[in-house]
Design a protein around this motif. Structure first.
Motif, PDB file in Angstrom:
ATOM      1  N   LEU A  19       0.832  -1.217   0.000  1.00  0.00           N
ATOM      2  CA  LEU A  19       0.000   0.000   0.000  1.00  0.00           C
ATOM      3  C   LEU A  19       0.862   1.261   0.000  1.00  0.00           C
ATOM      4  O   LEU A  19       0.573   2.230  -0.708  1.00  0.00           O
ATOM      5  CB  LEU A  19      -0.962   0.019   1.193  1.00  0.00           C
ATOM      6  CG  LEU A  19      -1.838   1.272   1.268  1.00  0.00           C
ATOM      7  CD1 LEU A  19      -2.762   1.387   0.052  1.00  0.00           C
ATOM      8  CD2 LEU A  19      -2.659   1.299   2.550  1.00  0.00           C
ATOM      9  N   THR A  61       0.895   3.997  -2.960  1.00  0.00           N
ATOM     10  CA  THR A  61       0.511   5.382  -2.686  1.00  0.00           C
ATOM     11  C   THR A  61       1.611   6.339  -3.157  1.00  0.00           C
ATOM     12  O   THR A  61       1.337   7.351  -3.817  1.00  0.00           O
ATOM     13  CB  THR A  61       0.252   5.564  -1.173  1.00  0.00           C
ATOM     14  OG1 THR A  61      -0.712   4.588  -0.761  1.00  0.00           O
ATOM     15  CG2 THR A  61      -0.248   6.946  -0.849  1.00  0.00           C
ATOM     16  N   TRP A  78       7.860  15.356   1.919  1.00  0.00           N
ATOM     17  CA  TRP A  78       7.579  15.822   3.284  1.00  0.00           C
ATOM     18  C   TRP A  78       6.927  14.665   4.042  1.00  0.00           C
ATOM     19  O   TRP A  78       5.899  14.142   3.628  1.00  0.00           O
ATOM     20  CB  TRP A  78       6.625  17.022   3.261  1.00  0.00           C
ATOM     21  CG  TRP A  78       6.424  17.591   4.638  1.00  0.00           C
ATOM     22  CD1 TRP A  78       5.628  17.082   5.620  1.00  0.00           C
ATOM     23  CD2 TRP A  78       7.048  18.748   5.186  1.00  0.00           C
ATOM     24  NE1 TRP A  78       5.731  17.853   6.756  1.00  0.00           N
ATOM     25  CE2 TRP A  78       6.589  18.883   6.513  1.00  0.00           C
ATOM     26  CE3 TRP A  78       7.960  19.687   4.676  1.00  0.00           C
ATOM     27  CZ2 TRP A  78       7.002  19.917   7.349  1.00  0.00           C
ATOM     28  CZ3 TRP A  78       8.366  20.722   5.512  1.00  0.00           C
ATOM     29  CH2 TRP A  78       7.886  20.839   6.833  1.00  0.00           C
ATOM     30  N   SER A 113       9.863   9.720   6.593  1.00  0.00           N
ATOM     31  CA  SER A 113      10.079   8.536   7.437  1.00  0.00           C
ATOM     32  C   SER A 113       8.812   7.708   7.598  1.00  0.00           C
ATOM     33  O   SER A 113       8.823   6.682   8.275  1.00  0.00           O
ATOM     34  CB  SER A 113      10.586   8.962   8.814  1.00  0.00           C
ATOM     35  OG  SER A 113       9.645   9.849   9.394  1.00  0.00           O
ATOM     36  N   THR A 114       7.690   8.147   7.011  1.00  0.00           N
ATOM     37  CA  THR A 114       6.483   7.319   7.014  1.00  0.00           C
ATOM     38  C   THR A 114       6.706   6.154   6.053  1.00  0.00           C
ATOM     39  O   THR A 114       7.644   6.163   5.247  1.00  0.00           O
ATOM     40  CB  THR A 114       5.267   8.128   6.540  1.00  0.00           C
ATOM     41  OG1 THR A 114       5.527   8.578   5.210  1.00  0.00           O
ATOM     42  CG2 THR A 114       5.007   9.336   7.423  1.00  0.00           C
ATOM     43  N   SER A 115       5.810   5.178   6.112  1.00  0.00           N
ATOM     44  CA  SER A 115       5.918   4.065   5.158  1.00  0.00           C
ATOM     45  C   SER A 115       5.793   4.583   3.722  1.00  0.00           C
ATOM     46  O   SER A 115       6.559   4.192   2.843  1.00  0.00           O
ATOM     47  CB  SER A 115       4.824   3.031   5.429  1.00  0.00           C
ATOM     48  OG  SER A 115       4.898   2.589   6.750  1.00  0.00           O
ATOM     49  N   ASN A 133      15.209  10.143  12.516  1.00  0.00           N
ATOM     50  CA  ASN A 133      15.080   9.353  11.278  1.00  0.00           C
ATOM     51  C   ASN A 133      15.901   9.926  10.115  1.00  0.00           C
ATOM     52  O   ASN A 133      15.760   9.458   8.976  1.00  0.00           O
ATOM     53  CB  ASN A 133      13.603   9.235  10.878  1.00  0.00           C
ATOM     54  CG  ASN A 133      12.868   8.227  11.746  1.00  0.00           C
ATOM     55  OD1 ASN A 133      13.432   7.185  12.098  1.00  0.00           O
ATOM     56  ND2 ASN A 133      11.625   8.524  12.094  1.00  0.00           N
ATOM     57  N   ILE A 151       3.060  14.346   2.963  1.00  0.00           N
ATOM     58  CA  ILE A 151       2.559  13.208   3.751  1.00  0.00           C
ATOM     59  C   ILE A 151       2.463  13.643   5.209  1.00  0.00           C
ATOM     60  O   ILE A 151       3.416  14.198   5.761  1.00  0.00           O
ATOM     61  CB  ILE A 151       3.521  11.999   3.635  1.00  0.00           C
ATOM     62  CG1 ILE A 151       3.795  11.659   2.165  1.00  0.00           C
ATOM     63  CG2 ILE A 151       2.950  10.785   4.365  1.00  0.00           C
ATOM     64  CD1 ILE A 151       5.048  10.837   1.958  1.00  0.00           C
ATOM     65  N   GLY A 152       1.330  13.361   5.825  1.00  0.00           N
ATOM     66  CA  GLY A 152       1.180  13.623   7.253  1.00  0.00           C
ATOM     67  C   GLY A 152       0.391  14.890   7.538  1.00  0.00           C
ATOM     68  O   GLY A 152       0.334  15.816   6.709  1.00  0.00           O
ATOM     69  N   ALA A 153      -0.207  14.932   8.739  1.00  0.00           N
ATOM     70  CA  ALA A 153      -0.995  16.098   9.151  1.00  0.00           C
ATOM     71  C   ALA A 153      -0.116  17.336   9.122  1.00  0.00           C
ATOM     72  O   ALA A 153       1.031  17.302   9.575  1.00  0.00           O
ATOM     73  CB  ALA A 153      -1.555  15.869  10.550  1.00  0.00           C
ATOM     74  N   ARG A 173      -2.963  13.028   2.200  1.00  0.00           N
ATOM     75  CA  ARG A 173      -4.056  13.253   3.139  1.00  0.00           C
ATOM     76  C   ARG A 173      -5.383  12.919   2.459  1.00  0.00           C
ATOM     77  O   ARG A 173      -5.496  13.034   1.226  1.00  0.00           O
ATOM     78  CB  ARG A 173      -4.088  14.725   3.585  1.00  0.00           C
ATOM     79  CG  ARG A 173      -2.823  15.191   4.252  1.00  0.00           C
ATOM     80  CD  ARG A 173      -2.644  14.632   5.636  1.00  0.00           C
ATOM     81  NE  ARG A 173      -3.557  15.233   6.592  1.00  0.00           N
ATOM     82  CZ  ARG A 173      -3.979  14.609   7.702  1.00  0.00           C
ATOM     83  NH1 ARG A 173      -3.593  13.373   7.947  1.00  0.00           N
ATOM     84  NH2 ARG A 173      -4.787  15.212   8.551  1.00  0.00           N
ATOM     85  N   TRP A 213      -5.304   8.719  -4.159  1.00  0.00           N
ATOM     86  CA  TRP A 213      -5.936   7.485  -3.709  1.00  0.00           C
ATOM     87  C   TRP A 213      -4.996   6.363  -4.163  1.00  0.00           C
ATOM     88  O   TRP A 213      -4.794   6.155  -5.360  1.00  0.00           O
ATOM     89  CB  TRP A 213      -7.344   7.309  -4.303  1.00  0.00           C
ATOM     90  CG  TRP A 213      -7.953   5.997  -3.891  1.00  0.00           C
ATOM     91  CD1 TRP A 213      -8.106   4.874  -4.655  1.00  0.00           C
ATOM     92  CD2 TRP A 213      -8.461   5.649  -2.590  1.00  0.00           C
ATOM     93  NE1 TRP A 213      -8.669   3.864  -3.921  1.00  0.00           N
ATOM     94  CE2 TRP A 213      -8.899   4.308  -2.641  1.00  0.00           C
ATOM     95  CE3 TRP A 213      -8.586   6.347  -1.380  1.00  0.00           C
ATOM     96  CZ2 TRP A 213      -9.445   3.644  -1.531  1.00  0.00           C
ATOM     97  CZ3 TRP A 213      -9.140   5.680  -0.288  1.00  0.00           C
ATOM     98  CH2 TRP A 213      -9.566   4.359  -0.374  1.00  0.00           C
ATOM     99  N   SER A 260       7.071   4.627  14.713  1.00  0.00           N
ATOM    100  CA  SER A 260       8.053   5.491  14.056  1.00  0.00           C
ATOM    101  C   SER A 260       8.986   4.630  13.233  1.00  0.00           C
ATOM    102  O   SER A 260       9.725   3.806  13.776  1.00  0.00           O
ATOM    103  CB  SER A 260       8.847   6.291  15.092  1.00  0.00           C
ATOM    104  OG  SER A 260       9.726   7.180  14.412  1.00  0.00           O
ATOM    105  N   ARG A 314       8.536   2.081  11.447  1.00  0.00           N
ATOM    106  CA  ARG A 314       8.278   0.645  11.583  1.00  0.00           C
ATOM    107  C   ARG A 314       6.946   0.342  10.920  1.00  0.00           C
ATOM    108  O   ARG A 314       6.050   1.187  10.927  1.00  0.00           O
ATOM    109  CB  ARG A 314       8.142   0.222  13.046  1.00  0.00           C
ATOM    110  CG  ARG A 314       9.408   0.245  13.857  1.00  0.00           C
ATOM    111  CD  ARG A 314      10.250  -1.006  13.633  1.00  0.00           C
ATOM    112  NE  ARG A 314      11.463  -0.986  14.414  1.00  0.00           N
ATOM    113  CZ  ARG A 314      12.536  -0.259  14.119  1.00  0.00           C
ATOM    114  NH1 ARG A 314      12.515   0.534  13.064  1.00  0.00           N
ATOM    115  NH2 ARG A 314      13.599  -0.303  14.868  1.00  0.00           N
TER     116      ARG A 314
END
Ligand SMILES: NC(=O)c1ccc[n+]([C@@H]2O[C@H](COP(=O)([O-])OP(=O)(O)OC[C@H]3O[C@@H](n4cnc5c(N)ncnc54)[C@H](OP(=O)(O)O)[C@@H]3O)[C@@H](O)[C@H]2O)c1
Length: 349
Positions: free
Chosen positions: A136, A140, A170, A173-175, A199, A238-240, A263, A286, A341, A343
């Motif tokens: 996923l 994405t 941005w 470090s997220t997946s 990270n 990516i991320g809030a 988002r 999406w 984090s 992972r």
């Protein structure tokens, strides 16, 4: 061919999951059936009821959910020549996607139907639980970077020439971000990344030229300095809070002025509309749309198999195996809600 199947059923939005028998669905043309050996969990798998209705209003119940699969092919449908029974694979399971919407195609069961063109062989050196971290997040990131309706960047390949253009990730470090950094790098772009400082080593090891603290008040100025006069080919947000910080960068840098946001669309609409006044075009990703265009097969069949085998691409972030068996998946989802984090939480089956 048939196999006794078991699935993790979601009877209705917000209800507790239940382990129970499920039909074995043979593969149609262009599909394969995989004996699932490892699944990763994602926030969308464990939404509270009302958010399920909002995020996946089409989903038929009882449902089986889950997108990230690694396992072995047990059966191939007509026309499938690239994969054979016994092959170790990873694949993006599309059971909750509006265009598929059937339990047979979701991850949280022993036998899952996958689209052949969204399935990649896994090299012997890569354990299946680690391979399960990819689908996923990879999809994405690839959708945002390569689809023409998002950033429309050049596709990744082996030994790409340096393009002299920068991509900003941005939330690297997220997946999704760890995949975006690697995909953009493998497409020849210079990558600037933001993450928390702990990270920095991770995102640089994946190919980012520089890492900037996403929480620093000077992050925007630092990024503009690093971009300099060179073109910014695009930004993945990516991320809030990522749009609030990336719109000023895209507005001031020379380049495409495009941001692809991971988002939810409903949260992107207003900031996207406001960004237009600054000459920035924001689109909302999406992560399943790439299965219906050239990007999905280009990544899953054209790029990934050789890149994983050669080490040019890493299955990141690191898997953290938190349980075994379908009954362990709800616990993994509870654990995920506490936050991770760098992972990805994985359950073996
Ligand atoms: N549109 C889609 O189709 C789609 C699909 C999948 C995911 N997503 C979305 O993409 C985002 C990332 O999902 P994921 O599963 O990749 O995340 P994840 O792996 O769970 O990300 C964990 C990391 O997020 C970072 N982080 C936490 N808050 C952040 C923020 N406000 N901004 C930037 N980074 C932050 C932390 O990094 P540091 O410790 O370095 O700060 C942490 O390591 C989520 O918002 C998710 O809903 C969208």
């Amino acid at each position: 061919m048939t196999h006794p199947n078991t699935a993790l059923w979601l009877p209705k939005p917000g209800a507790p999951f239940e382990v129970g028998p499920a039909p074995y669905t043979p593969p149609a043309a262009g599909e394969v059936v995989v004996r699932v050996r490892a699944v990763a969990v994602n926030p969308i798998d464990g939404l509270p009821g009302f958010l399920y209705r909002l995020a996946l209003p089409w989903l038929a119940f009882p449902a089986v959910v889950g997108s990230d699969v690694a396992g072995e092919v047990v059966e191939t449908g007509p026309g499938v020549t690239r994969l054979r029974p016994g092959d170790r694979v990873l694949g993006h399971a599309f059971g909750v996607d509006a265009s598929r919407n059937r339990p047979a195609e979701s991850a949280f069961q022993h036998y899952a139907v996958l689209l052949e063109h969204m399935t990649s062989p896994v090299p012997g050196s890569l354990p299946l639980p680690q391979a399960a971290v990819l689908p996923l997040a990879l999809s994405t990131a690839a959708t945002g970077l390569f689809q023409p309706d998002h950033l429309g960047l050049a596709l990744p390949g082996a030994g790409p020439a340096e393009r002299g253009e920068t991509v900003l990730v941005w939330g690297a470090s997220t997946s999704v971000g760890t995949n975006a950094v690697q995909l953009a790098r493998n497409a020849g772009y210079r990558v600037l990344a933001t993450s928390s400082p702990h990270n920095f080593d991770l995102v640089r090891s994946l190919g980012a030229a520089h890492a900037v603290d996403r929480n620093s008040p000077t992050a925007v100025a630092e990024l503009l300095d690093l971009i300099g006069d060179g073109p910014l080919a695009g930004t993945l947000a990516i991320g809030a809070g990522s749009l609030r910080r990336t719109v000023p960068v895209a507005a001031r840098a020379t380049g495409s002025g495009r941001i692809a946001s991971a988002r939810p669309a409903v949260l992107t609409r207003v900031p996207g509309w406001l960004a237009r006044w600054r000459g920035v075009r924001v689109s909302s990703i999406w992560g399943g749309t790439l299965k219906d265009n050239e990007v999905g097969p280009a990544v899953y069949t054209g790029f990934l198999p050789a890149a994983l085998a050669s080490g040019a691409y890493r299955a990141a972030p690191d898997a953290l195996v938190v349980g075994h068996g379908l009954a362990a998946v709800p616990d993994a989802l509870r654990e995920l809600r506490k936050g991770v984090s760098a992972r990805k939480l994985v359950v073996t089956l």
